[in-house]
Every structure is written in structure tokens, then in C-alpha cells.
Design a protein around this motif. Structure first.
Motif, PDB file in Angstrom:
ATOM      1  N   GLY A   1       0.824  -1.207   0.000  1.00  0.00           N
ATOM      2  CA  GLY A   1       0.000   0.000   0.000  1.00  0.00           C
ATOM      3  C   GLY A   1       0.852   1.248   0.000  1.00  0.00           C
ATOM      4  N   LEU A   2       0.298   2.311  -0.529  1.00  0.00           N
ATOM      5  CA  LEU A   2       0.942   3.620  -0.510  1.00  0.00           C
ATOM      6  C   LEU A   2      -0.120   4.647  -0.146  1.00  0.00           C
ATOM      7  CD1 LEU A   2       3.482   5.361  -1.095  1.00  0.00           C
ATOM      8  CD2 LEU A   2       2.612   5.626  -3.435  1.00  0.00           C
ATOM      9  N   SER A   3       0.148   5.473   0.857  1.00  0.00           N
ATOM     10  CA  SER A   3      -0.843   6.445   1.310  1.00  0.00           C
ATOM     11  C   SER A   3      -0.148   7.713   1.779  1.00  0.00           C
ATOM     12  CB  SER A   3      -1.704   5.860   2.434  1.00  0.00           C
ATOM     13  OG  SER A   3      -0.908   5.428   3.523  1.00  0.00           O
ATOM     14  N   SER A   4      -0.970   8.740   1.996  1.00  0.00           N
ATOM     15  CA  SER A   4      -0.442  10.026   2.446  1.00  0.00           C
ATOM     16  C   SER A   4      -1.449  10.682   3.369  1.00  0.00           C
ATOM     17  CB  SER A   4      -0.167  10.933   1.245  1.00  0.00           C
ATOM     18  OG  SER A   4       0.291  12.201   1.668  1.00  0.00           O
ATOM     19  N   SER A   5      -0.937  11.294   4.437  1.00  0.00           N
ATOM     20  CA  SER A   5      -1.746  12.032   5.404  1.00  0.00           C
ATOM     21  C   SER A   5      -1.241  13.470   5.450  1.00  0.00           C
ATOM     22  CB  SER A   5      -1.638  11.375   6.787  1.00  0.00           C
ATOM     23  OG  SER A   5      -2.415  12.055   7.743  1.00  0.00           O
TER      24      SER A   5
ATOM     25  N   ASP B   1       1.649  19.630   7.993  1.00  0.00           N
ATOM     26  CA  ASP B   1       2.333  18.392   8.333  1.00  0.00           C
ATOM     27  C   ASP B   1       2.011  17.367   7.260  1.00  0.00           C
ATOM     28  OD1 ASP B   1       3.453  19.157  10.875  1.00  0.00           O
ATOM     29  OD2 ASP B   1       1.426  19.049  11.696  1.00  0.00           O
ATOM     30  N   LEU B   2       2.981  16.545   6.908  1.00  0.00           N
ATOM     31  CA  LEU B   2       2.807  15.563   5.839  1.00  0.00           C
ATOM     32  C   LEU B   2       3.467  14.250   6.223  1.00  0.00           C
ATOM     33  CD1 LEU B   2       2.130  14.797   2.833  1.00  0.00           C
ATOM     34  CD2 LEU B   2       4.424  15.660   2.270  1.00  0.00           C
ATOM     35  N   ALA B   3       2.758  13.156   5.937  1.00  0.00           N
ATOM     36  CA  ALA B   3       3.335  11.821   6.080  1.00  0.00           C
ATOM     37  C   ALA B   3       3.053  11.036   4.803  1.00  0.00           C
ATOM     38  CB  ALA B   3       2.750  11.087   7.283  1.00  0.00           C
ATOM     39  N   VAL B   4       4.076  10.431   4.242  1.00  0.00           N
ATOM     40  CA  VAL B   4       3.939   9.531   3.099  1.00  0.00           C
ATOM     41  C   VAL B   4       4.277   8.131   3.599  1.00  0.00           C
ATOM     42  CG1 VAL B   4       4.713   8.948   0.779  1.00  0.00           C
ATOM     43  CG2 VAL B   4       4.542  11.354   1.469  1.00  0.00           C
ATOM     44  N   ILE B   5       3.331   7.188   3.427  1.00  0.00           N
ATOM     45  CA  ILE B   5       3.430   5.889   4.091  1.00  0.00           C
ATOM     46  C   ILE B   5       3.488   4.757   3.074  1.00  0.00           C
ATOM     47  CG2 ILE B   5       2.342   4.345   5.768  1.00  0.00           C
ATOM     48  CD1 ILE B   5       0.848   7.649   5.803  1.00  0.00           C
ATOM     49  N   LEU B   6       4.487   3.914   3.193  1.00  0.00           N
ATOM     50  CA  LEU B   6       4.588   2.685   2.413  1.00  0.00           C
ATOM     51  C   LEU B   6       4.270   1.516   3.328  1.00  0.00           C
ATOM     52  CD1 LEU B   6       5.404   1.262  -0.253  1.00  0.00           C
ATOM     53  CD2 LEU B   6       7.756   1.191   0.633  1.00  0.00           C
ATOM     54  N   SER B   7       3.299   0.688   2.929  1.00  0.00           N
ATOM     55  CA  SER B   7       2.812  -0.388   3.799  1.00  0.00           C
ATOM     56  C   SER B   7       2.996  -1.752   3.149  1.00  0.00           C
ATOM     57  CB  SER B   7       1.316  -0.189   4.109  1.00  0.00           C
ATOM     58  OG  SER B   7       1.059   1.070   4.666  1.00  0.00           O
TER      59      SER B   7
END
Length: 310
Positions: free
Chosen positions: A108-112, A136-142
Motif C-alpha cells: 500500500g501507498l498512502s499520504s496524510s 504536516d505531511l506523512a507519506v506511508i509505504l505499507s
């Protein structure tokens, strides 16, 4: 120097928005000592509507936040979108995609993204300077995988960025989750260690991340029509919280949800601030959800989220 005062103005603004304890004796010794605290804001209206007690129940793309091991339950590719109208003009957005790849697992790939709107900068004498737009930014690799019919593990790797005026802080963090589903009874147990990583330097000082541990259970009744959940949440910068939730599905279309999140020692904004509620609609391959959360004197907040299966 102007950047420094812009930073101070931002800190004062956030302090005014966040819950505060009734008196100094109630304040946790680590309160206000962590960086990237936006990581503590949950995603997905379903989870929020059930009191944020989802570590053992989550089974869609929002599992990337609550317990990445839950991503192993995905059967089809998913797209997820969320809009959170928070208090004081703050908006929180989430977007993500996930793809199951057979026996390999699910990636998965997501961003907050958390936006604070326009804030007025001031110098050391209180005079107005330039407008700045902190975020604020978070880029998440799951990644998640089933290791048997009962056990699943998942992990996140996150790139973090915080922008305040002309100053920027960046960092990395990791989540580690596990999920165990009993075969003989409709019970599952979950665990998630969130926001593990090195200290983040902002301007000239380094701060730790808001490490949080979640452990909980989910019990399903009446052919999965009723789901009961409970979580114990242990943040590194606040007291332990207990969360419970219930979700009831009618005709496989309408879901009704409620929950309560209680911080040991009392909720800072009053007892009603821990109450949550919401509903969802299943329309073919789409799941649309809404959650309402009261924040005492700060008012009501609204979350809207969508999950699309392909």
C-alpha cells in the motif's frame, strides 16, 4: 529571527487548539515534548465512529494507520479517501491505494496531510510580518502478509515533513502490527506499535516521536452483523486510554456505529468529548462513512471517508 517568531506563533496557536488538562497536576510529564504529533490523529470515519478501537477489527486500507497487519485481509485493490474537518479551521486529508498480490502479500501507498490555513507571523515586538501556511505531511509505504489462516503481520515505513514559515523538519518512522484470528470463535486480537523512529530536529533542537502502543480485541456476533471492539492505547506523551466501540450492519447496506474513548484520569474536555458516533453505506463496490466527534468547547468535528474496491 522572523522565522523563530513565526514558529512561536504557531506553537501558541496549536496549544490553544489542543485539549489541556484542568490543572497542572493532570498534565503528563511528557506532554508537549514530542514532534510530529499530527501522527496521533486517526484516519477513516468507521474507526473514529467506533471510539478509535480498531486495532483488532480493521480490514480495509485505513488499516495502514490502526494496524498494518489488517491490510492482509484485502481481497481486491482499494482506493481510500478521507476529509476531516477539525476544529479552528484545521483540515486533515488522507488518500491511499492498496494492492493484494496473491501469496506475496498486500502492498500500500498512502499520504496524510494536515493543513492549518493562513497564520499571521509577528516579530519580537508583536508587529505583523508575513502570512505563513504551516502543514504536516506523512507519506506511508505499507506491507502486510498472512503467515497462516490465523496470523498476519504488517509494517509501515513513513517519511515525515513539517513546514512552519521558512523552517522545515523531516524524519522517518515505522509501525509494526500483528493480528491473530481464532478459528473456533469469532474473536480476533491485534497489536500495533506506532511511530517508532529517531528524533526529529526542528530549527536547533531534536524531539522524539509520539510513540504509541495499541492492543485490543474484536468480537463478531450474528453472522458478523454486530462487531464489538475494545482497545488499550498507551502513548508515550499522555496517559493510557481505554476505547470501546460497537458497529451494527442492517441488510448488508447500512452500518450504525458508536464508541467511547476514555483517558485514565478523565477526558480533558469533559466526559462527552470521548463519545463518538457515525454511520456507513455500502453501495456496490463503494463504502461511504461519516463520523461525528465532539471536542467540548472546541465544538464538533466531522470526518467523511470513502473506500472503493476494484
Amino acid at each position: 529571527m522572523n522565522q523563530f517568531f513565526a514558529y512561536i506563533s504557531f506553537v501558541v496557536f496549536i496549544s490553544a487548539c489542543l485539549p489541556v488538562a484542568a490543572d497542572n497536576t493532570d498534565i503528563h510529564e511528557n506532554a508537549g515534548t514530542r514532534a510530529m504529533t499530527f501522527l496521533k490523529i486517526g484516519v477513516g470515519a468507521e474507526a473514529i465512529g467506533m471510539g478509535e478501537s480498531q486495532v483488532a477489527a480493521t480490514d480495509d486500507l485505513y488499516a495502514s494507520y490502526w494496524n498494518p497487519a489488517g491490510l492482509a485481509k484485502l481481497q481486491k485493490p482499494q482506493l481510500a479517501l478521507m476529509h476531516n474537518e477539525w476544529f479552528a479551521g484545521i483540515n486533515h486529508e488522507f488518500v491511499g491505494v492498496a494492492l493484494p498480490i496473491g501469496n506475496i502479500g498486500t502492498i500500500g501507498l498512502s499520504s496524510s496531510f494536515l493543513s492549518f490555513g493562513d497564520l499571521q507571523g509577528r516579530d519580537s515586538e508583536g508587529n505583523e510580518t508575513t502570512i505563513f501556511r504551516p502543514y504536516d505531511l506523512a507519506v506511508i509505504l505499507s506491507y502486510a502478509r498472512n503467515f497462516s489462516s490465523a496470523i498476519a503481520f504488517g509494517a509501515n515505513a513513513k517519511f515525515l515533513r513539517e513546514q512552519i514559515a521558512d523552517e522545515t523538519g523531516t524524519g522517518i518512522a515505522f509501525d509494526l502490527g500483528a493480528l491473530y484470528t481464532f478459528s473456533e470463535i469469532p474473536l480476533s486480537l491485534g497489536f500495533n506499535a506506532q511511530h517508532l523512529g529517531p528524533r526529529v530536529t526542528f530549527i536547533e533542537e531534536a524531539f522524539g516521536l509520539p510513540v504509541t502502543f495499541r492492543i485490543g480485541a474484536a468480537y463478531r456476533l450474528w453472522d458478523n452483523a454486530l462487531t464489538l471492539t475494545s482497545d488499550i492505547i498507551r502513548p508515550s506523551d499522555n496517559d493510557i486510554a481505554l476505547a470501546v466501540g460497537a458497529g451494527y450492519t442492517i441488510a448488508n447496506i447500512l452500518q450504525l456505529r458508536t464508541g467511547y474513548n476514555y483517558q485514565i484520569g478523565g477526558n480533558d474536555l469533559g466526559a462527552i468529548s470521548g463519545l463518538t458516533g457515525g454511520f456507513g453505506l455500502t453501495l456496490r463496490q463503494f463504502q461511504v462513512d461519516y463520523a461525528l466527534v465532539p471536542f467540548g468547547v472546541l465544538g464538533l468535528t466531522h470526518r467523511f471517508s470513502l473506500v472503493a474496491n476494484f
